[in-house]
Design a protein around this motif. Structure first.
Motif, short mmCIF file in Angstrom:
data_model
loop_
_atom_site.label_atom_id
_atom_site.label_comp_id
_atom_site.label_asym_id
_atom_site.label_seq_id
_atom_site.Cartn_x
_atom_site.Cartn_y
_atom_site.Cartn_z
N SER A 14 -3.01 -4.15 13.23
CA SER A 14 -4.26 -3.96 12.49
C SER A 14 -5.49 -4.14 13.37
O SER A 14 -6.58 -3.84 12.95
CB SER A 14 -4.32 -4.95 11.33
OG SER A 14 -4.11 -6.25 11.81
N SER A 15 -5.30 -4.61 14.60
CA SER A 15 -6.51 -4.83 15.41
C SER A 15 -6.94 -3.53 16.10
O SER A 15 -6.20 -2.56 16.15
CB SER A 15 -6.27 -5.92 16.43
OG SER A 15 -5.08 -5.69 17.12
N ASN B 185 -9.06 1.48 9.82
CA ASN B 185 -10.15 1.72 8.87
C ASN B 185 -11.13 2.79 9.35
O ASN B 185 -12.10 3.07 8.66
CB ASN B 185 -10.93 0.44 8.62
CG ASN B 185 -10.05 -0.67 8.14
OD1 ASN B 185 -9.08 -0.43 7.43
ND2 ASN B 185 -10.34 -1.89 8.54
N LEU C 160 -3.98 -8.72 4.53
CA LEU C 160 -3.11 -7.96 5.42
C LEU C 160 -3.42 -6.47 5.34
O LEU C 160 -2.84 -5.66 6.03
CB LEU C 160 -1.65 -8.20 5.05
CG LEU C 160 -1.26 -9.68 4.94
CD1 LEU C 160 0.17 -9.83 4.52
CD2 LEU C 160 -1.51 -10.39 6.26
N SER C 161 -4.36 -6.12 4.45
CA SER C 161 -4.80 -4.73 4.39
C SER C 161 -6.29 -4.75 4.07
O SER C 161 -6.85 -5.78 3.75
CB SER C 161 -4.01 -3.97 3.31
OG SER C 161 -4.17 -4.59 2.07
N GLY C 162 -6.89 -3.57 4.18
CA GLY C 162 -8.34 -3.50 3.96
C GLY C 162 -9.11 -3.89 5.20
O GLY C 162 -8.53 -4.10 6.27
N THR C 163 -10.44 -4.01 5.03
CA THR C 163 -11.30 -4.16 6.21
C THR C 163 -11.05 -5.44 6.99
O THR C 163 -11.25 -5.47 8.19
CB THR C 163 -12.78 -4.15 5.78
OG1 THR C 163 -12.92 -5.05 4.70
CG2 THR C 163 -13.23 -2.78 5.37
N THR D 163 -4.78 -10.75 9.93
CA THR D 163 -3.33 -10.61 10.13
C THR D 163 -2.83 -11.59 11.19
O THR D 163 -1.76 -12.20 11.04
CB THR D 163 -2.99 -9.17 10.56
OG1 THR D 163 -3.67 -8.29 9.69
CG2 THR D 163 -1.53 -8.90 10.46
N ARG E 150 -1.26 1.01 10.51
CA ARG E 150 -1.35 -0.44 10.65
C ARG E 150 0.02 -1.03 11.02
O ARG E 150 0.12 -1.91 11.86
CB ARG E 150 -1.87 -1.05 9.35
CG ARG E 150 -2.46 -2.42 9.52
CD ARG E 150 -3.12 -2.89 8.25
NE ARG E 150 -4.48 -2.38 8.10
CZ ARG E 150 -4.93 -1.83 6.99
NH1 ARG E 150 -4.16 -1.70 5.93
NH2 ARG E 150 -6.17 -1.40 6.93
N LEU F 148 0.83 -1.21 0.00
CA LEU F 148 0.00 0.00 0.00
C LEU F 148 0.87 1.26 0.00
O LEU F 148 0.50 2.27 -0.57
CB LEU F 148 -0.93 0.01 1.19
CG LEU F 148 -2.26 -0.71 0.98
CD1 LEU F 148 -3.08 -0.69 2.25
CD2 LEU F 148 -3.05 -0.06 -0.14
N ALA G 71 -8.21 -7.03 7.45
CA ALA G 71 -6.86 -7.16 8.00
C ALA G 71 -6.94 -7.27 9.52
O ALA G 71 -6.15 -7.98 10.15
CB ALA G 71 -6.03 -5.95 7.62
N ILE G 72 -7.92 -6.61 10.07
CA ILE G 72 -8.11 -6.57 11.52
C ILE G 72 -8.16 -7.99 12.10
O ILE G 72 -7.62 -8.25 13.16
CB ILE G 72 -9.40 -5.77 11.78
CG1 ILE G 72 -9.40 -5.16 13.15
CG2 ILE G 72 -10.62 -6.54 11.53
CD1 ILE G 72 -10.45 -4.08 13.26
N GLN H 197 -1.84 2.42 6.06
CA GLN H 197 -0.88 1.34 6.19
C GLN H 197 0.18 1.69 7.24
O GLN H 197 0.64 0.81 7.97
CB GLN H 197 -0.24 1.05 4.83
CG GLN H 197 0.57 -0.24 4.78
CD GLN H 197 -0.30 -1.48 5.01
OE1 GLN H 197 -1.51 -1.44 4.90
NE2 GLN H 197 0.34 -2.58 5.36
#
Lengths: 356, 547, 440
Positions: free
Chosen positions: B370-371, B471, C49-52, C58, B365, A326, C54-55, B362
């Motif tokens: 990412s959580s 997000n 690993l990215s986008g909605t 991952t 992240r 990204l 990923a949460i 990113q």
């Protein structure tokens, strides 16, 4: 924009795809020159996206209409194709129901919703893949251009349009398979979708469709109509004072562009094997605009180039740098807009002294 | 739970049992402590693996008058009660204090405890209800009027006829008007729930419930069947009048929900109203500015948690200016490094800022994972207040007030300060402003920083109601653009009105159409509205319009 | 942008100018040409690993890397080292199919571990069937599927939803039910099954309220108020939540703020685990429930060891574990065992060897791969604790076999899956005696 770059582009696409087709079908897997089927569907996908990018460039580059909802037309075309492919499965679904697609069986549908009728005929479905996007574009465009919605306002309401469609198609009650959409297709026109020859056929069909769209678009923008269209883009009010009706010009090009996007979508679905509401997501429409910007706005060929470049980059980066792709993509967009206002094609033209 | 053949909900059952025991033992409680030798050991049940037995043990313990009862029950509630069944005799019940244990029976320090033999007392919802009931029943006679009133509310909810004698005694002793009213309502409910009382008494009870006038009273009345004629008539009249009241309240409630949703939209869009509305920059990274604000809140709370836990209640007050600074500085950097090269090309800024938003997402992240990150709600913002039939949650109310303050401050800056004057001058006529000696590039940077900073403050508010994840921003970007465009670009008042309209319309549609369809309808209405009024509700007038 | 770009062409230089385009067209070809080393066994990891998504996903990528690392430390598999191939399908469903194909045909992986959402699984399914590779799917899902090439190590509805409802009905005497879910196929199917199940247990239609919300719903005010109203009718009420991912945090925050406590209206969730709770202050939520086949708080030697290794591997002493991680762990160990049993990574042989493979799970029992390509699992009901963990309040005495085709749904009640020869069918209709639909 020039005739030469168009010819080069068409030549390149047709020769490249032809070569790939021959190498895929005539050589055995593992042979040194073999083109794997994976690459066939991948390039097929890029070229479907290229049709979408072309459609965006037609309205944005020549009509000055920044549509941030073009992926909606693409997805509508895709859904029409998806509905046909689902009906084509017939009794071979997991529940063995000859009439109802699988998702309807387990959601307890008793009968086929009326709007699914006719989609078992390929010709009807293909027609719908073009008619539905055209109709939506016609209605939307008629009202929008008539009331002179323009600039960012238009961009935002096109986003609203695709967002509303996204939410609508997410609803399971709509009868389009909800979030899961449509998948697990078996045949197209009686040919098994998983066969290499079908895949190659689809790729060739996409390449031809792309070239035809490119020719049509080029014809339109170089015609008298196109001259007026460019005038509308550059100064709408002056064109109006000269006695033209800008809204008719915009509407025509908008509908034409929606048709192209629909064709792209219809070709995209059998090659990627799935259509779901995610295709309506507003981000997708923005990305399509970015392909055009990367390639070079208002050049047609640039749109094709941009779509292929960005998507090939995406394929490469998501595999090679899954954690950081990204960043790469983001920086690419920033750098292109800051340093290459005319896109990659503009750069090429500068390097070649403006000859291509 | 196997507490009886009639499992009509556990609260009721447990209160029933508790009150029965209480009634017998209450006089006793005041005079002498129970003699532990005679009674069966109430602690032994706590060691059971069976939740029913644990719950029963708690009810028994509550009324045993044992000197350690209160401490033990408090320990279960705090997850601090442990069992050690390793010995030969009855299992030890232990209260954990720091690293050591106290024997719950004696209150003495327990020695020679092997950590491996110790297990916590098993708790589930039924046990928790027993704890609540144990405390609730006792609380009817608590010293604090507020506690008594809450206890009465609990009895109202359970409306157990067995509570009637206890309530009568409590009412007789009650001095506080509020607590007394609550007790009378509880008494009425309990009376109606049982078969006792004359018709006149029951009709009077219906009247009390009718006066109470809320949903609970109505559903209680509706659940009554097979009543004698006069009572049934009174109930029918009461329910229909209550239904009318409820309808009225529900309209008000929807308005509150709408305003609350509207102020969330307003906060999210306010920054955009500056960067997009005033400056004309289509900033797709706006959502990420909001996200930065939310993560700033997280960082502030993290520091407070480790270094100064006492400040937690004030964490948001600290976070608001910091979030403004973080996002504001980020905004200034973005303007200096990117946007300023793209003025006059609004659509290119869209593309570049889209790229930037990918990078920021990113980046966050990579740094934070990412959580979701936990952002706590301070005590003063938790819970709700009931006002008639209206339930107002503190966090929503705080957000509404915060939105009002932010907008007022923003308007004050734009209209009342020299900075605001310069900002308006530069955006209206850049060349003229430059000729008057205004450093236009600096003003551009500050304006963009201001808009981004406001977005950061919105992030603090959103961290209270939504996920703090990479997000976060994406979820609000489209809505924010809709709000600004619907209100009319360049008009802060328009943004306010538009956010509130969208919020309220959405909340009124939701009950009929459902959440999804409601949103679709709003979007379509928005598209149609823009067709009618292409420049929003409050368009700017004048020459600046034709760019 | 207003200037029309027009210029005279020159044939001589177009080659250079189009080099980029050509490169893009053949880049895929070039990638496939990279020689694949034969001294390692490649394992594909297909998690966003990215986008909605990923949460959630991952973590699963990390756990797979850990398991592969551990296996290599133990000496690898069949004398070769395992090599993880990680790709990012970016929460984009068509990209899942593309990446799956890339893993299989370009990287020649022996098996793929991946997917979270049903739509991503549906998207890659045809690819796995066409290329005859193996997918291990580690997430609870709606059932109604059994593919020759997919091994489902998450729970089917009867391994999660139905026991949870049973628990509330028997232990908490719940009489009224709110079925709240996100509007997609998992909640829709699960709620259909639950509705049929509840009605079969004598629950009246007016005591069931069904509510669907869009993905990422963030404003729960009116819905929570409705639930409160529905629950005030005098009968014990519970919420069965199939609300997905992002929408959960605002939902629970709203519950807490409107003062709905677990002792009043308990919420039992099927998609909320330790990972999701990490984003919420759980003190107001104490007592709400979740049904899973694993909780981090389960005390067993295997789990203690797993958690310790996880913390060491990620170098984060607080990182939680959750149910899909356990499912990934079971799936990986089953695959290792099946490869050892078959003596090869050849997919056809491994698929046959998989059935009957039994490995220890993390809750102290043994999970077995059944002929329907689903595994046996214990069902655990946990209550949320103040520290974000779950307190197991109930569990099935043994393990439960998955009903891949639900007996409570009209369309699937006669179907069974059995991937043993000679039946070898994923949707055998016991009434008509035919292997329905596709001839696999």
């Amino acid at each position: 924009m020039s005739r030469l770059s168009t010819s080069i582009c068409i030549g390149l696409v047709l020769v490249g795809v032809g070569l790939m087709a021959i190498l895929n079908l005539s050589t055995a897997a593992g042979a040194p020159l073999h083109v794997p089927t994976y690459a066939i569907s991948l390039v097929g996908k890029y070229l479907s996206y290229a049709i979408l990018a072309l459609a965006v460039d037609l309205v944005w580059g020549y009509g000055g209409i920044l549509s941030l909802g073009h992926a909606a037309f693409f997805a509508l075309g895709g859904y029409a194709m998806g509905m046909y492919l689902l009906r084509e499965i017939g009794p071979r679904g997991v529940y063995g129901n000859a009439l109802l697609p699988d998702f309807m069986v387990f959601l307890n549908y008793k009968a086929l919703p009326w709007y699914w009728n006719g989609f078992n005929h390929p010709a009807f479905a293909m027609a719908m893949a073009v008619i539905v996007p055209a109709l939506v574009a016609l209605i939307f465009g008629y009202f929008a251009f008539r009331s002179r919605v323009s600039g960012v306002y238009l961009s935002i309401i096109t986003q609203a349009l695709t967002y509303a469609l996204l939410l609508a198609f997410f609803r399971n009650d709509m009868g389009f398979g909800g979030n899961n959409g449509m998948t697990d297709f078996k045949d197209i026109f009686g040919l098994p979708l998983q066969a290499d020859s079908t895949r190659v056929g689809l790729l060739v069909a996409t390449a031809i469709a792309l070239c035809l769209c490119l020719l049509v678009a080029r014809y339109v923008v170089t015609s008298r109509f196109g001259q007026v269209l460019i005038a509308v883009r550059d100064s709408e009010s002056r064109t109006r004072f000269l006695g033209y009706r800008p809204e008719s010009y915009k509407l025509f090009v908008f509908v034409l562009s929606a048709i192209m996007a629909g064709i792209g979508g219809a070709l995209y679905v059998p090659q990627v094997g799935i259509i779901n509401p995610g295709e309506f997501s507003p981000a997708n429409s923005i990305e399509a605009v970015i392909w055009v910007a990367v390639g070079g706005r208002g050049t047609l060929v640039g749109a094709v180039l941009g779509a292929v470049l960005v998507n090939a980059g995406k394929t490469f980066f998501t595999g090679a740098f899954p954690e950081f792709w990204l960043f790469a993509l983001g920086f690419l967009f920033i750098l292109v807009t800051l340093l290459l206002p005319k896109g990659v094609l503009g750069l090429l033209q500068k390097k070649t002294g403006g000859r291509v | 739970m196997g507490w009886g053949s009639d499992p009509e909900g556990d609260v009721m059952v447990s209160i029933h049992r508790l009150l029965a025991v209480l009634l017998v033992s209450l006089p006793l409680l005041a005079t002498s402590p129970a003699r532990a030798d005679d009674a069966p050991d109430p602690f032994i049940g706590l060691a059971s693996q069976n939740f029913d037995i644990v719950a029963n043990a708690i009810s028994a313990l509550a009324v045993s008058g044992h000197p350690q009862a209160a401490a033990t029950i408090a320990a279960i509630e705090a997850d601090n009660l442990y069992v050690d069944a390793a010995g030969d005799g009855a299992p030890l019940i232990l209260i954990k204090q720091g690293d050591s244990y106290i024997d719950a029976r004696t209150g003495q320090k327990a020695s020679d405890i092997n950590e491996d033999d110790v297990d916590s007392v098993r708790v589930n919802n039924a046990v928790r209800r027993a704890i609540e009931a144990a405390k609730g029943g006792l609380d009817l006679f608590a010293a604090d009027a507020d506690t008594r009133q809450k206890a009465a509310e609990k009895v109202f909810t359970s409306h157990d006829p067995a509570a009637l004698p206890l309530l009568a005694r409590a009412i007789a002793a009650e001095k506080d008007a509020g607590a007394k009213r609550a007790m009378q309502q509880a008494q009425a409910a309990s009376l109606l729930a049982g078969d006792g009382g004359s018709d006149a008494e029951r009709v009077a009870a219906v009247a009390i419930l009718r006066l109470r006038g809320d949903v609970e009273a109505k559903s209680l009345l509706q659940s009554l069947h097979d009543q004698s004629k006069p009572v049934a008539a009174a109930i029918a009249a009461a329910t229909s009048s209550l239904a009318r009241i409820e309808q009225l309240w529900s309209v008000l409630q929807s308005v509150f929900y709408g305003i609350s949703l509207g102020s969330v939209l307003l906060l999210a869009a306010a920054g955009l109203a500056i960067t997009f509305g005033v400056m004309g920059v289509i900033n797709m990274a706006h959502g990420e500015m909001v996200m930065l604000g939310a993560y700033t809140t997280f960082m502030v709370q993290e520091v407070i948690r480790t270094h100064a836990p006492g400040l937690f209640g004030a964490s948001l007050f600290i976070a608001v200016p910091l979030a403004f600074l973080v996002s504001g500085i980020a905004g200034i950097l973005i303007e200096r490094c990117m946007i300023r090269f793209l003025y006059g090309r609004p659509l290119e800024t869209l593309l570049a800022s889209w790229g930037l938003s990918l990078i920021l997402q990113q980046g966050v992240r990579s740094i934070f994972g990412s959580s979701n990150r936990e952002v706590g709600t301070p005590e003063w913002m938790s819970g709700a207040v009931q006002w008639g039939g209206l339930v107002i949650t503190w966090n929503r109310l705080t957000i509404i007030v915060f939105a009002v303050i932010v907008i007022a401050a923003l308007m004050a800056v734009m209209r009342g300060t020299s900075l605001g004057l310069r900002m308006r001058a530069v955006t209206q006529n850049r060349r003229m402003a430059a000729a008057m000696g205004i450093r236009t590039p600096w003003i551009d940077a500050l304006t963009f920083g201001l808009g981004s900073g406001v977005a950061g403050m919105a992030g603090v508010a959103l961290s209270q109601i939504d996920n703090v994840s990479p997000n976060l921003g994406q979820g609000y970007i489209i809505d924010s653009f809709m709000v600004v465009v619907f209100g009319g670009v360049g008009n802060l008042w328009g943004t306010v009105v538009s956010a509130m309209t969208l919020g309220i319309v959405n909340k009124f549609l939701e009950p009929f159409a459902g959440a999804v369809l409601g949103k679709i309808v709003v979007l379509i209405a928005l598209i149609l509205f823009i067709q009618r009024k292409p420049r929003g509700m409050f368009p700017l007038k004048g020459r600046a319009v034709e760019q | 942008m207003s200037r029309v770009l027009s210029s005279r062409p020159s044939v001589g230089r177009w080659l250079r100018s189009t080099a980029l385009a050509a490169a893009a067209l053949v880049s895929a070809t070039a990638m496939s040409a990279t020689a694949h080393a034969e001294d390692t066994i490649k394992v594909g990891i297909l998690h966003s690993l990215s986008g909605t998504m990923a949460i959630s996903e991952t973590t699963l990528k990390d756990v797979m890397l850990m398991l592969i690392d551990q296996q290599n430390k133990k000496g690898g598999l069949l004398g070769k080292k395992l090599e993880a191939v990680v790709v990012d399908p970016a929460s984009n469903w068509p990209l899942f199919a593309e990446k799956a194909r890339e893993l299989i045909t370009v990287d020649h992986v022996a098996a793929v571990f991946g997917c979270w959402t049903s739509v991503s699984r549906k998207s890659v399914l045809p690819v796995f069937e066409e290329t005859n590779n193996i997918l291990f799917y580690p997430v609870q899902y709606e059932g109604e599927e059994s593919s020759k090439n997919v091994f489902y190590t998450g729970a089917a509805p009867n391994q999660q939803a139905i026991p949870a409802v049973d628990y509330l009905m028997n232990e908490d005497h719940v009489k009224r039910w709110v079925l709240a879910g996100t509007d997609y196929v998992y909640p829709r199917t699960t709620n259909k099954i639950l509705e049929a199940y509840l009605k079969s247990k004598g629950v009246a239609a007016e005591d069931i309220m069904v509510n669907y919300t869009p993905f990422g719903q963030s404003d729960w005010q009116s819905i929570v108020a409705d639930i409160k109203k529905f629950g005030s009718a005098g009968k014990k009420t519970a919420v069965v939540s199939t609300i997905n991912g992002d929408a959960n945090v605002p939902f629970y925050k709203e519950l807490a703020n409107q003062g709905i406590k677990a002792t009043d209206i308990p919420v039992v969730a099927f998609s909320v685990g330790e990972e999701e709770l990490a984003g919420i202050d759980t003190k107001p939520l104490v007592g709400h429930l979740a049904a899973w086949n694993y909780f981090e708080s389960v005390k067993s030697p295997a789990n203690t060891a797993f958690i310790k290794e996880w913390h060491e591997f990620t170098k984060k002493p607080n990182r939680t574990t959750n149910d899909p991680m356990e499912a990934a762990y079971i799936g990986f160990n089953m695959w290792v065992k099946a490869v050892e049993k078959a003596g090869t990574t050849d997919q056809t042989k491994v698929i046959d060897a998989m059935i009957g493979v039994a490995v220890p799970n993390l809750t102290g029992g043994i999970s077995t791969m059944m002929p329907n390509h689903h595994i046996t699992k214990p069902v655990l009901i946990g209550e949320v604790k103040g520290d974000g963990q779950f307190n197991v309040v109930w569990q099935t005495p043994g393990t439960v076999v998955a009903n891949e085709w639900s007996p409570y749904l009209e369309g699937s009640k006669d179907l069974i899956a059995d991937w043993r020869h000679p039946l070898f069918c994923g949707n055998f209709n016991t009434v008509t005696g035919k292997c329905g639909g596709a001839s696999k």
